[in-house]
Design an enzyme around this catalytic site. Structure first.
Site, PDB file in Angstrom:
ATOM      1  N   LYS A   1       0.812  -1.309   0.050  1.00 27.94           N
ATOM      2  CA  LYS A   1       0.077   0.038   0.011  1.00 27.94           C
ATOM      3  C   LYS A   1       0.728   1.409   0.131  1.00 27.94           C
ATOM      4  O   LYS A   1       0.504   2.360  -0.848  1.00 27.94           O
ATOM      5  CB  LYS A   1      -0.638  -0.065   1.220  1.00 27.94           C
ATOM      6  CG  LYS A   1      -1.514   1.283   1.554  1.00 27.94           C
ATOM      7  CD  LYS A   1      -2.382   1.150   2.726  1.00 27.94           C
ATOM      8  CE  LYS A   1      -1.914   2.043   3.991  1.00 27.94           C
ATOM      9  NZ  LYS A   1      -1.359   3.144   4.309  1.00 27.94           N
ATOM     10  N   ASN A   2       1.958   1.247   0.866  1.00 23.48           N
ATOM     11  CA  ASN A   2       2.766   2.489   0.862  1.00 23.48           C
ATOM     12  C   ASN A   2       3.725   2.842  -0.049  1.00 23.48           C
ATOM     13  O   ASN A   2       4.350   3.874  -0.069  1.00 23.48           O
ATOM     14  CB  ASN A   2       3.201   2.645   2.552  1.00 23.48           C
ATOM     15  CG  ASN A   2       2.099   2.478   3.557  1.00 23.48           C
ATOM     16  OD1 ASN A   2       0.975   2.988   3.065  1.00 23.48           O
ATOM     17  ND2 ASN A   2       2.776   2.278   4.821  1.00 23.48           N
TER      18      ASN A   2
ATOM     19  N   ARG B 299      -3.648  10.178   3.964  1.00 21.45           N
ATOM     20  CA  ARG B 299      -2.326  10.984   4.248  1.00 21.45           C
ATOM     21  C   ARG B 299      -1.706  11.033   2.907  1.00 21.45           C
ATOM     22  O   ARG B 299      -0.851  12.184   2.827  1.00 21.45           O
ATOM     23  CB  ARG B 299      -1.524   9.938   5.335  1.00 21.45           C
ATOM     24  CG  ARG B 299      -0.407  10.777   5.712  1.00 21.45           C
ATOM     25  CD  ARG B 299      -0.352  11.520   6.653  1.00 21.45           C
ATOM     26  NE  ARG B 299       1.006  11.846   7.026  1.00 21.45           N
ATOM     27  CZ  ARG B 299       1.279  12.834   7.697  1.00 21.45           C
ATOM     28  NH1 ARG B 299       0.303  13.668   8.056  1.00 21.45           N
ATOM     29  NH2 ARG B 299       2.514  13.295   8.012  1.00 21.45           N
TER      30      ARG B 299
ATOM     31  N   CYS C  41      -5.202   8.422   9.024  1.00 28.31           N
ATOM     32  CA  CYS C  41      -5.433   7.772  10.395  1.00 28.31           C
ATOM     33  C   CYS C  41      -5.014   8.752  11.473  1.00 28.31           C
ATOM     34  O   CYS C  41      -3.800   9.572  11.302  1.00 28.31           O
ATOM     35  CB  CYS C  41      -4.573   6.293  10.652  1.00 28.31           C
ATOM     36  SG  CYS C  41      -4.870   5.120   9.560  1.00 28.31           S
TER      37      CYS C  41
ATOM     38  N   ARG D  52       0.111  15.119  12.952  1.00 34.77           N
ATOM     39  CA  ARG D  52       0.862  14.552  11.910  1.00 34.77           C
ATOM     40  C   ARG D  52       1.496  15.545  10.911  1.00 34.77           C
ATOM     41  O   ARG D  52       0.828  15.893   9.842  1.00 34.77           O
ATOM     42  CB  ARG D  52       0.087  13.375  11.251  1.00 34.77           C
ATOM     43  CG  ARG D  52      -0.194  12.244  11.855  1.00 34.77           C
ATOM     44  CD  ARG D  52      -1.014  11.196  11.090  1.00 34.77           C
ATOM     45  NE  ARG D  52      -0.015  10.509  10.159  1.00 34.77           N
ATOM     46  CZ  ARG D  52      -0.685   9.534   9.304  1.00 34.77           C
ATOM     47  NH1 ARG D  52      -1.678   8.971   9.312  1.00 34.77           N
ATOM     48  NH2 ARG D  52       0.237   8.858   8.509  1.00 34.77           N
TER      49      ARG D  52
ATOM     50  N   GLN E 148       8.650  19.202   7.288  1.00 29.84           N
ATOM     51  CA  GLN E 148       9.743  18.539   6.826  1.00 29.84           C
ATOM     52  C   GLN E 148       9.717  18.451   5.283  1.00 29.84           C
ATOM     53  O   GLN E 148      10.645  18.752   4.313  1.00 29.84           O
ATOM     54  CB  GLN E 148      10.172  17.090   7.219  1.00 29.84           C
ATOM     55  CG  GLN E 148      10.460  17.211   8.811  1.00 29.84           C
ATOM     56  CD  GLN E 148      11.647  18.005   9.076  1.00 29.84           C
ATOM     57  OE1 GLN E 148      12.536  18.057   8.750  1.00 29.84           O
ATOM     58  NE2 GLN E 148      11.332  18.949   9.889  1.00 29.84           N
TER      59      GLN E 148
ATOM     60  N   ASP F 214       3.610   0.270  12.327  1.00 25.37           N
ATOM     61  CA  ASP F 214       2.485  -0.293  11.707  1.00 25.37           C
ATOM     62  C   ASP F 214       1.909  -1.397  12.106  1.00 25.37           C
ATOM     63  O   ASP F 214       0.875  -2.014  12.138  1.00 25.37           O
ATOM     64  CB  ASP F 214       2.377   0.080  10.036  1.00 25.37           C
ATOM     65  CG  ASP F 214       2.408   1.323   9.708  1.00 25.37           C
ATOM     66  OD1 ASP F 214       2.874   1.541   8.421  1.00 25.37           O
ATOM     67  OD2 ASP F 214       2.374   2.191  10.522  1.00 25.37           O
TER      68      ASP F 214
ATOM     69  N   ARG G 143      -9.359   0.452   3.861  1.00 23.97           N
ATOM     70  CA  ARG G 143      -8.360   1.357   3.186  1.00 23.97           C
ATOM     71  C   ARG G 143      -7.031   0.536   2.814  1.00 23.97           C
ATOM     72  O   ARG G 143      -6.412   0.898   1.830  1.00 23.97           O
ATOM     73  CB  ARG G 143      -8.254   2.422   4.253  1.00 23.97           C
ATOM     74  CG  ARG G 143      -9.179   3.589   4.322  1.00 23.97           C
ATOM     75  CD  ARG G 143      -8.849   4.558   5.013  1.00 23.97           C
ATOM     76  NE  ARG G 143      -7.676   4.908   4.607  1.00 23.97           N
ATOM     77  CZ  ARG G 143      -6.563   5.700   5.231  1.00 23.97           C
ATOM     78  NH1 ARG G 143      -6.996   6.207   6.681  1.00 23.97           N
ATOM     79  NH2 ARG G 143      -5.457   5.989   4.962  1.00 23.97           N
TER      80      ARG G 143
HETATM   81  C1  EPZ Z   1       4.068   6.785   6.723  1.00 24.81           C
HETATM   82  O1  EPZ Z   1       3.452   7.816   7.179  1.00 24.81           O
HETATM   83  C2  EPZ Z   1       3.082   5.629   6.489  1.00 24.81           C
HETATM   84  N1  EPZ Z   1       1.916   5.920   5.822  1.00 24.81           N
HETATM   85  C3  EPZ Z   1       2.731   5.305   7.909  1.00 24.81           C
HETATM   86  O2  EPZ Z   1       1.872   4.042   7.530  1.00 24.81           O
HETATM   87  C4  EPZ Z   1       3.629   4.974   8.832  1.00 24.81           C
HETATM   88  O3  EPZ Z   1       3.158   4.635  10.091  1.00 24.81           O
HETATM   89  C5  EPZ Z   1       4.624   5.652   8.808  1.00 24.81           C
HETATM   90  O4  EPZ Z   1       5.237   6.111   7.472  1.00 24.81           O
HETATM   91  C6  EPZ Z   1       6.037   5.476   9.611  1.00 24.81           C
HETATM   92  O5  EPZ Z   1       6.359   4.320   8.997  1.00 24.81           O
HETATM   93  C7  EPZ Z   1       2.223   6.118   4.366  1.00 24.81           C
HETATM   94  O6  EPZ Z   1       3.265   5.774   3.875  1.00 24.81           O
HETATM   95  C8  EPZ Z   1       0.886   6.677   3.465  1.00 24.81           C
HETATM   96  P1  EPZ Z   1       6.509   9.723   8.638  1.00 24.81           P
HETATM   97  P2  EPZ Z   1       4.368   9.286   7.356  1.00 24.81           P
HETATM   98  O7  EPZ Z   1       6.608  11.262   7.947  1.00 24.81           O
HETATM   99  O8  EPZ Z   1       4.938   9.403   6.143  1.00 24.81           O
HETATM  100  C9  EPZ Z   1       6.989  13.088  12.075  1.00 24.81           C
HETATM  101  C10 EPZ Z   1      -0.187   2.865   7.718  1.00 24.81           C
HETATM  102  O9  EPZ Z   1      -0.816   2.121   8.446  1.00 24.81           O
HETATM  103  N2  EPZ Z   1       6.837  14.176  11.023  1.00 24.81           N
HETATM  104  O10 EPZ Z   1       7.633   8.648   8.488  1.00 24.81           O
HETATM  105  O11 EPZ Z   1       3.133  10.272   7.376  1.00 24.81           O
HETATM  106  C11 EPZ Z   1       5.556  12.325  12.349  1.00 24.81           C
HETATM  107  O12 EPZ Z   1       4.835  13.084  13.079  1.00 24.81           O
HETATM  108  C12 EPZ Z   1       0.227   4.279   7.659  1.00 24.81           C
HETATM  109  O13 EPZ Z   1       0.031   2.109   6.634  1.00 24.81           O
HETATM  110  C13 EPZ Z   1       7.145  15.457  11.245  1.00 24.81           C
HETATM  111  O14 EPZ Z   1       7.152  15.883  12.469  1.00 24.81           O
HETATM  112  O15 EPZ Z   1       5.226   9.190   8.467  1.00 24.81           O
HETATM  113  C14 EPZ Z   1       6.250  11.003  13.022  1.00 24.81           C
HETATM  114  O16 EPZ Z   1       6.148  11.270  14.404  1.00 24.81           O
HETATM  115  C15 EPZ Z   1      -0.177   4.926   9.218  1.00 24.81           C
HETATM  116  N3  EPZ Z   1       7.194  16.416  10.371  1.00 24.81           N
HETATM  117  C16 EPZ Z   1       7.383  10.633  12.395  1.00 24.81           C
HETATM  118  O17 EPZ Z   1       7.893  12.075  11.669  1.00 24.81           O
HETATM  119  C17 EPZ Z   1       6.870  15.903   9.084  1.00 24.81           C
HETATM  120  O18 EPZ Z   1       7.079  16.702   7.901  1.00 24.81           O
HETATM  121  C18 EPZ Z   1       7.245   9.705  11.338  1.00 24.81           C
HETATM  122  O19 EPZ Z   1       6.379  10.183  10.053  1.00 24.81           O
HETATM  123  C19 EPZ Z   1       6.773  14.512   8.701  1.00 24.81           C
HETATM  124  C20 EPZ Z   1       6.961  13.634   9.644  1.00 24.81           C
END
Ligand code: EPZ
Length: 419
Positions: free
Chosen positions: A22-23, A93, A117, A122, A126, A305, A397
């Protein structure tokens, strides 16, 4: 709205095929908009998030031809620039990947803040930091992210924290930026590598994906090509943990064992038997589970996840276990639902303290997000009696036909309309 009615305690036997990731799919499909030609994408999972992405792609004029259940031709030769519609972008997202793709194609983008989610704040600061370092002006007005640049120029981006989305989004937009872009402190998840491999197969020049330094040399054009999405590491982990929770003997097929190493290692600690083959993995649980501790980390650590699923597993492990969530602010909402099933868990900050119980008991529970929903399905499979999981729209989803895959292993899950 639908619900699952689950009759528990049927051990799982047989084999199950894992769908495309999915991702990966929710990033690769928007990125196809940067290709002035036809991308044939194989192993696309048939899930709700992908259907929304297809609607968004069509909004910009791309033509989509369905070749078979999991293969699509996306023709982005003639696109029309427009703002992304709120009613679609708010559903997931991954709509933020359209910022990188539209910037890469048109040097501009207008995309509403993403949905997805809810496990706390979120932010996407960055992503915005990266686009600005590539020369774009980025504003957030009335919930819409507007970005535009005369032309994108390569730059050096050091991410303040490891972010899958920001790594992929900056990589997408840098693909056609003039010069060299370096992303440091990059995410290393399998789907980051998958998106880089997709872009390179269309003529991009990306090196280092899978390490914490990714170098992108901008190219003028991306050409047509064919690409197959990797198997879904999280779906595979879901079935591995389910086999351990419920008991039985399950072969999970069409997987990449290396991507599952953190899950395999943790299951072995609980006394679960795991046997790896080239593109499949066998999971058996022959005795009672032993308690252990889990801490979620960025790849190659234990994936956040699968945190709800690991907690569900440990509710019946003998002794005391701890699960610590280090990626998301608040990803324990589902624990109240497990408590309703008789789990003995108390949450202190980012750690769930679990005391193993003999067995969970079936009752009514509510899915609070995608992976929590999957965890509650598994809790229903291992519980005594009948469990009704409500709000399964979350599960649809991200999982393709989850009930038929589990029923093919001997489970008893019935999808019904929820009044
Ligand atoms: C991706 O979300 C996945 N979603 C999420 O999977 C997964 O939990 C996550 O990566 C971590 O592996 C998709 O790929 C669509 P991050 P993403 O940016 O990209 C902080 C599922 O169940 N952060 O790696 O949104 C953030 O708050 C979903 O398939 C910032 O602060 O996650 C978090 O604490 C749920 N600023 C950490 O970094 C930013 O600009 C990691 O978030 C971006 C992120």
């Amino acid at each position: 709205m639908d619900k699952f009615v689950i009759t528990g305690c049927n051990k799982l036997y047989g084999s199950v095929d894992i769908s495309g990731a999915k991702n990966s799919a929710v990033a690769i499909l928007p990125a196809a908009l940067m290709v002035s030609g036809i991308c044939r994408i194989e192993n696309v999972p048939d899930i709700q998030d992908v259907r929304v992405i297809f609607e968004l792609i069509k909004h910009f004029g791309a033509k989509i031809a369905k070749i078979d259940a999991h293969t699509y031709d996306i023709d982005s030769t003639n696109l029309t620039y427009d703002a992304a519609p709120y009613e679609l972008a708010c559903k997931l997202r991954a709509s933020y990947y359209f910022i990188g793709a539209l910037l890469g194609r048109f040097n501009k983008a207008e995309v509403p803040m993403p949905g997805g989610c809810n496990f706390g704040v979120r932010p996407i600061d960055q992503h915005i930091k990266g686009f600005k370092l590539l020369g774009a002006d980025v504003d957030l007005n009335h919930g819409v992210i507007s970005a535009h640049a005369d032309s994108l120029k390569g730059g050096n981006v050091f991410l303040d924290m490891v972010s899958v989305g920001a790594t992929i989004n900056i990589m997408i937009s840098a693909t056609r930026a003039e010069g060299i872009t370096v992303i440091e402190n990059a995410a290393k998840e399998p789907h980051v590598v998958d998106v880089a491999n997709f872009l390179n197969s269309m003529g991009a020049n990306i090196r280092g994906a899978g390490t914490d330094v990714i170098k992108i040399k901008g190219v003028q054009e991306l050409h047509s090509g064919t690409y197959s999405i990797i198997p879904d590491q999280i779906e595979a982990g879901t079935f591995m943990i389910a086999a351990s929770c419920v008991g039985g003997d399950v072969v999970i097929k069409n997987i990449i064992p290396r991507h599952l190493e953190p899950i395999t290692a943790k299951l072995l600690e609980t006394g679960t038997e795991v046997e790896e083959f080239d593109d499949s993995i066998r999971v058996r649980r022959l005795s009672t589970l032993t308690s252990t501790n889990v801490k979620t980390l960025v790849y190659p650590g234990f994936p956040t996840d699968l945190q709800p699923l690991a907690t569900t597993l440990l509710t019946i492990a003998e002794g005391n276990s701890k699960v610590t969530e280090s990626v998301w602010e608040n990803r324990f909402q589902y624990i109240d639902e497990l408590r309703r099933m008789g789990a003995d868990i108390n949450v202190e900050g980012k750690t769930a303290n679990i005391k193993g119980v003999e067995q969970l008991m079936g009752t009514h529970v509510e899915a609070t997000d995608l992976r929590a929903g999957a965890a509650l399905v598994i809790a229903g499979l291992m519980a005594k009696g009948v469990t009704e999981v409500h709000n399964i729209i979350y599960i649809d989803r991200g999982y393709e036909s989850i009930e038929s895959k589990f029923n093919g292993l001997g489970a008893n899950i019935v999808r019904m309309t929820d009044n």
